[in-house]
Design a protein around this motif. Structure first.
Motif, PDB file in Angstrom:
ATOM      1  N   VAL A 608       0.847  -1.204   0.000  1.00 59.59           N
ATOM      2  CA  VAL A 608       0.000   0.000   0.000  1.00 59.59           C
ATOM      3  C   VAL A 608       0.878   1.247   0.000  1.00 59.59           C
ATOM      4  CG1 VAL A 608      -1.611   1.328   1.408  1.00 59.59           C
ATOM      5  CG2 VAL A 608      -2.021  -1.099   1.027  1.00 59.59           C
ATOM      6  N   CYS A 609       1.902   1.262   0.853  1.00 59.20           N
ATOM      7  CA  CYS A 609       2.796   2.432   0.894  1.00 59.20           C
ATOM      8  C   CYS A 609       3.493   2.633  -0.442  1.00 59.20           C
ATOM      9  CB  CYS A 609       3.821   2.253   2.019  1.00 59.20           C
ATOM     10  SG  CYS A 609       3.106   2.256   3.679  1.00 59.20           S
ATOM     11  N   HIS A 610       3.928   1.548  -1.034  1.00 58.89           N
ATOM     12  CA  HIS A 610       4.602   1.660  -2.334  1.00 58.89           C
ATOM     13  C   HIS A 610       3.633   2.134  -3.404  1.00 58.89           C
ATOM     14  CE1 HIS A 610       8.654  -0.385  -1.770  1.00 58.89           C
ATOM     15  NE2 HIS A 610       8.113  -0.400  -0.559  1.00 58.89           N
ATOM     16  N   ASP A 611       2.408   1.617  -3.379  1.00 58.34           N
ATOM     17  CA  ASP A 611       1.422   2.048  -4.382  1.00 58.34           C
ATOM     18  C   ASP A 611       1.110   3.539  -4.246  1.00 58.34           C
ATOM     19  OD1 ASP A 611       1.322  -0.511  -5.302  1.00 58.34           O
ATOM     20  OD2 ASP A 611      -0.467  -1.065  -4.166  1.00 58.34           O
ATOM     21  N   ARG A 612       0.961   4.003  -3.007  1.00 59.92           N
ATOM     22  CA  ARG A 612       0.695   5.431  -2.813  1.00 59.92           C
ATOM     23  C   ARG A 612       1.894   6.272  -3.245  1.00 59.92           C
ATOM     24  NH1 ARG A 612      -4.197   5.623  -3.321  1.00 59.92           N
ATOM     25  NH2 ARG A 612      -3.841   7.864  -3.005  1.00 59.92           N
ATOM     26  N   ARG A 655      10.124  -7.895  -0.603  1.00 59.21           N
ATOM     27  CA  ARG A 655      10.287  -6.691  -1.416  1.00 59.21           C
ATOM     28  C   ARG A 655       9.017  -6.408  -2.199  1.00 59.21           C
ATOM     29  NH1 ARG A 655      15.561  -5.452  -4.999  1.00 59.21           N
ATOM     30  NH2 ARG A 655      16.301  -5.137  -2.864  1.00 59.21           N
ATOM     31  N   SER A 656       8.545  -5.190  -2.095  1.00 63.97           N
ATOM     32  CA  SER A 656       7.397  -4.744  -2.893  1.00 63.97           C
ATOM     33  C   SER A 656       7.892  -4.276  -4.250  1.00 63.97           C
ATOM     34  CB  SER A 656       6.654  -3.617  -2.174  1.00 63.97           C
ATOM     35  OG  SER A 656       6.143  -4.061  -0.932  1.00 63.97           O
ATOM     36  N   MET A 657       7.137  -4.628  -5.276  1.00 65.82           N
ATOM     37  CA  MET A 657       7.620  -4.429  -6.635  1.00 65.82           C
ATOM     38  C   MET A 657       7.026  -3.208  -7.326  1.00 65.82           C
ATOM     39  SD  MET A 657       9.642  -6.906  -6.619  1.00 65.82           S
ATOM     40  CE  MET A 657      10.225  -6.693  -8.292  1.00 65.82           C
TER      41      MET A 657
END
Length: 976
Positions: A608-612, A655-657
């Motif tokens: 979620v943090c990466h998407d935002r 790891r978020s991609m």
């Protein structure tokens, strides 16, 4: 006899008569003839066990007794007890039940056919043959009484008068053929005025049938007379039986009197004591039950008190314990008939309250100020809520927490942007209303500071989420561990119980052998564990008040869940102990899935943090802001994003991609723009290059020296010292001097920029390698077009491509070839192992450069070759010496040497002049052959020798060509 349609009253008079059987036939295969039983045998017969069995009306009511017997056949047929005599022939002769009775075939009797007797016939056939032979050899003696034989023959003769149809086993009047044979319809036909004759014929038929009946009755009476002794014996036994019954009745009466006295003296007092003890126990149970009912009656007020203090787990435990008591100990109590449903509704209300409470807790926990503090908010409250939700199987609380995480992540970015925009005075918030438009007005330093702030807040946010989810995970794992330990304890208790049962069985067998009662052994075996259990329960709840001082069933009055449920204590990382009861309804599989869901929720928070963050980047990149960043700015952005990706990976374990993909996408755009800028710059430099030797500034020499020291990067600018140093004529690389053009110097700097970009942004290594190889290929092909292809004449406006231009181009290519292995090693150390096959592009480029250098050398040789062809074709062997032709050749050779000696190394110069000299020899030999000048020592030979000596002397006088092999012996033709 009278109740079956197909019964045969007399046996058939055939050769196979049942009364005459052959002697010696095996009896084991024949059905034995049952004799009439004695009415009262003198001595008991049969099994001894059957004598002890008392008569039963249920089992004996269908047995045959003497009261079922008839005196004779006429008495049975002419029963005087019948209310009404029928005039019909069949009912009059064969009884009233002839028409109404129907006998159904039995389902339990098998259908016997001839195949059942095949085995018997095969076994008996051989014995029958032997028996027949024995009969023929030894005829049997006549042991029968002649009188009896005579009587039997007479009976047999009388029976032969009866028609054979009555003797058939399958005789049945319901068969039309049989009925017509016995009663022909002609006897009953009264039509045609023959009534009198038909009546006489019917009477005659009736008399005949009555005669047949008398014959049969006489034979039956004869058979009964043969058994008259049995009837007399029965009458005698009747009197004896009555005597036995009288004595037995007196003995039974005496026994009953004695038993009544024993019961009065020995049993009534003891039984009265037992009844009083039982009554006392029942009163104690009633008292305990009333106390339990009073406790249950206080359940609802207690639950309300617990809910007022948010003690959801205690309220649920109290409800569960009360439900269990209602179902087991208070089942059927009329006053509590509605309490169960009320508690169920109260439990549903608690479920809703816990979900609402958890939602409130999640909102308060995630929306706290992000000031670097990531401790769990109200840990005890969280543990109580989670355990209550697990107890009620409300596993959707993780979804509530996940939704709250998404909302919080959105709010973090919004708050950070508003805070940053409000601090900048240049942005007019009244004119620019949208927050995204206000954010786009930030310059790069302001925007990168905002991004740092967002990433730091996201890091604290993830740490808080991780701490909270760790607490939830610890509760789940504690419950899972409790389930496993409970199973282990149950297995151990089962093993102990099995061992105890085995030992008890052994003890019971021993006590029984010693003469003790089995019931005593069991009561003693059960008494010890009951006492132990009672003691352990009292020790487990020392504060519980006993129900009565003399209570027999004290554990029944305990209603507190803590005394009836197993409890396991577990502690959280924060040091808070939690009590885990055994009545959780979750299985190990569900708990394992829940633990995995918690870890997935943490990874989801990172996603979620990466998407935002990606949406924040994309909103800033709408106006091409990110594509316009220079190298240092993009490197700063890239390092910041990579640091955030690594931090979140350390927190979440995965790891978020999404942000990594956005970074890769922007990096690809940056690489494309980076390459296009450098390629365009190189193209402009080549288009303006006049291919003259350029001076080498000191900064480029420092750049080359840093590469030699192993540092492939642009050197830092030195203040003051660089401006005082004069530029050099050549570039010194590892002891070798390279005369280069300005474009090559800038190309080396561009190459270093590619290498440094790979160091700063490792994710673009493969793309940078592809772009760099493309750049090197472009320089090679474009320089070939401009110099070898003479494209510089039109592009730059050069008058001609000189040998100096060619030599300078060759030396520039050699400098690039020198650095290709260094560049290859640099990329090889940074490429992934799977991408190392891309290094083959450097091998292809090196080959192309070497081919280009060889073509330039061939071009220089070709220039001199055309000059030799032009000059020597006009050579004439005559005075003066040296001839003008050789003077011109030496002049051109000197110019060639002056043009390339300062540009190319000495070894290359020697190799080039060796090739030029070989071309000179070839053309001179060709011209001498054309002039027919041979090595004969004549005047022409002397003139040619003088010219060649002049050429050799001039060539060896040139710098760097003293050791050159100039042997001219092969130019002469042999003497003819």
């Amino acid at each position: 006899m009278a109740s079956s349609h197909s019964s045969s009253p007399v046996p058939q008079g055939s050769s196979s008569d049942v009364f005459f059987k052959k002697e010696g036939e095996p009896a084991k295969h024949l059905r034995s003839v049952q004799s009439l039983p004695d009415v009262c045998p003198k001595e008991p017969t049969g099994d001894s066990n059957s004598l002890c069995v008392a008569p039963s009306l249920v089992t004996d009511q269908h047995r045959w007794t003497v009261y079922h017997s008839k005196v004779n056949l006429p008495a049975a047929l002419n029963d005087p007890t019948l209310a009404k005599r029928e005039s019909d022939f069949f009912t009059k002769t064969w009884g009233l039940d002839f028409v109404d009775t129907e006998v159904t075939p039995s389902f339990y009797l098998p259908q016997i056919s001839k195949e059942h007797f095949i085995t018997y016939q095969q076994e008996i056939s051989q014995r029958e043959k032997i028996h027949e032979r024995c009969k023929n050899i030894c005829p049997p003696k006549d042991t029968f009484d002649r009188t009896l034989l005579h009587i039997h023959d007479k009976s047999r003769t009388d029976l032969e008068q009866v028609p054979k149809i009555f003797m058939k086993p399958d005789f049945a009047l319901d068969d039309s053929l049989t009925f017509n044979s016995v009663l022909p319809w002609s006897h009953f036909n009264t039509a045609g005025g023959k009534g009198n004759r038909d009546a006489a014929s019917s009477k005659l038929l009736q008399e005949k049938l009555s005669h047949y009946l008398d014959i049969v009755e006489v034979n039956i009476a004869h058979q009964i007379s043969l058994r008259s002794e049995a009837f007399f014996h029965a009458m005698t036994s009747q009197h004896e039986l009555q005597d036995y019954l009288k004595k037995t009745s007196q003995a039974v009466k005496m026994l009953r009197d004695k038993i009544a006295q024993i019961d009065k003296v020995m049993c009534e007092g003891s039984l009265h004591i037992l009844r009083l003890g039982l009554t006392r126990n029942n009163c104690v149970k009633v008292y305990n039950k009333l106390k339990l009912m009073a406790t249950v009656h206080q359940t609802q007020p207690t639950v309300q008190v617990l809910l007022s203090t948010s003690e959801f787990v205690g309220a649920l435990d109290l409800i569960a314990t009360t439900q269990e008591v209602l179902q087991q100990e208070l089942q059927g109590v009329h006053s509590f008939r509605h309490l169960g449903s009320q508690l169920c509704e109260l439990e549903k209300l608690i479920d809703k309250m816990m979900i609402a409470e958890f939602s409130t807790y999640s909102h308060n926990d995630l929306n706290r100020p992000l000031e670097g503090e990531w401790q769990v908010l109200e840990e005890e409250r969280l543990i109580s809520l989670v355990f209550g939700l697990l107890k009620q199987r409300k596993l959707n609380f993780l979804e509530i927490y996940g939704e709250e995480m998404i909302i919080t992540a959105k709010n973090i970015i919004k708050e950070r942007v508003i805070n940053k925009v409000s601090q900048i005075e240049e942005i007019d918030t009244d004119a620019v209303v949208k927050l995204a438009d206000q954010m786009r007005m930030l310059n790069f330093p302001q925007w990168i500071d905002l991004l740092k702030d967002i990433f730091s807040k996201f890091t604290i946010f993830l740490q808080r989420v991780k701490a909270t989810l760790n607490i939830i995970s610890n509760v789940v794992l504690s419950v899972l561990d409790k389930n496993q330990r409970t199973r282990e304890l149950e297995e151990i208790s089962q093993q102990k119980n099995a061992a105890k049962d085995n030992s008890l069985d052994t003890e019971v067998a021993y006590l029984t052998h010693e003469g003790m009662f089995i019931s005593d052994a069991f009561s003693e075996g059960e008494l010890a564990p009951m006492a132990v259990d009672t003691t352990s329960q009292r020790n487990a709840s020392p504060n519980s008040e006993p129900c009565s001082s003399d209570s027999v069933s004290e554990p029944e009055c305990t209603t507190d869940s803590s005394s009836s449920k197993e409890q396991i204590t577990s502690s959280t990382p924060g040091g808070i102990d939690i009590m885990i009861n055994e009545d959780t309804k979750l299985t190990d599989l569900e708990l394992g899935k829940l633990a995995n869901s918690i870890q997935e929720l943490l990874c989801s928070a990172s996603d979620v943090c990466h998407d935002r963050a990606v949406k924040f980047l994309m909103s800033r990149a709408k106006d091409g802001f990110l594509e316009k960043l220079n190298s240092m700015e993009f490197i700063t952005l890239s390092r910041l994003m990579e640091t955030f990706i690594v931090d979140t990976e350390q927190i979440c374990g995965r790891r978020s991609m999404s942000l990594l993909g956005a970074l890769q996408s922007q990096a690809n755009k940056f690489v494309n723009r980076f390459h296009e800028e450098r390629k365009t710059k190189l193209s402009l430099l080549l288009d303006n290059e006049r291919w003259k030797q350029a001076d080498v500034p000191a900064e480029f020499q420092d750049l080359v020296d840093s590469i030699a020291d192993g540092k492939i990067a642009l050197p830092e600018k030195k203040s003051g010292a660089t401006e005082e140093r004069k530029p050099a004529e050549v570039l010194t690389v590892e002891g070798q001097q390279y005369a280069v053009v300005g474009t090559v110097l800038l190309l080396i700097r561009i190459i270093l920029e590619y290498c440094q970009c790979v160091d700063n942004i490792p994710s673009v290594t493969t793309d940078m390698l592809t772009r760099l190889t493309d750049l090197l290929k472009y320089f090679n092909s474009r320089s070939c077009q401009l110099v070898l292809g003479a494209g510089a004449l039109q592009v730059v406006g050069l008058k001609t491509i000189t040998t100096k231009n060619l030599a300078l181009s060759s030396r520039c290519l050699q400098l690039i070839v020198h650095y290709i292995p260094v560049i290859r090693a640099h990329f090889e150390a940074r490429l992934p192992p799977k991408q190392c096959n891309m290094l083959r592009h450097f091998d292809h480029i090196t080959k192309d450069y070497h081919d280009h250098i060889a073509e330039i050398s061939a071009k220089l040789v070709a220039i001199m070759d055309s000059l030799f062809d032009k000059l020597l074709s006009k050579y004439e062997v005559k005075a003066p010496v040296p001839s003008p032709c050789f003077r011109n050749i030496c002049k051109q050779m000197t110019k060639m040497h002056e043009a390339i000696f300062d540009l190319l190394p000495e070894e290359q110069t020697q190799m080039l002049f060796l090739r030029i000299n070989a071309s000179y020899k070839l053309h001179l030999k060709k011209q001498l052959s054309h002039l027919n000048v041979i090595n004969d020592g004549g005047p022409q030979n002397g003139l040619v020798t003088a010219d060649v000596a002049f050429y050799t002397g001039n060539l060896q006088a040139l710098k760097g060509l003293k050791d050159l092999d100039l042997n001219m012996a092969e130019i002469w033709e042999q003497k003819r």
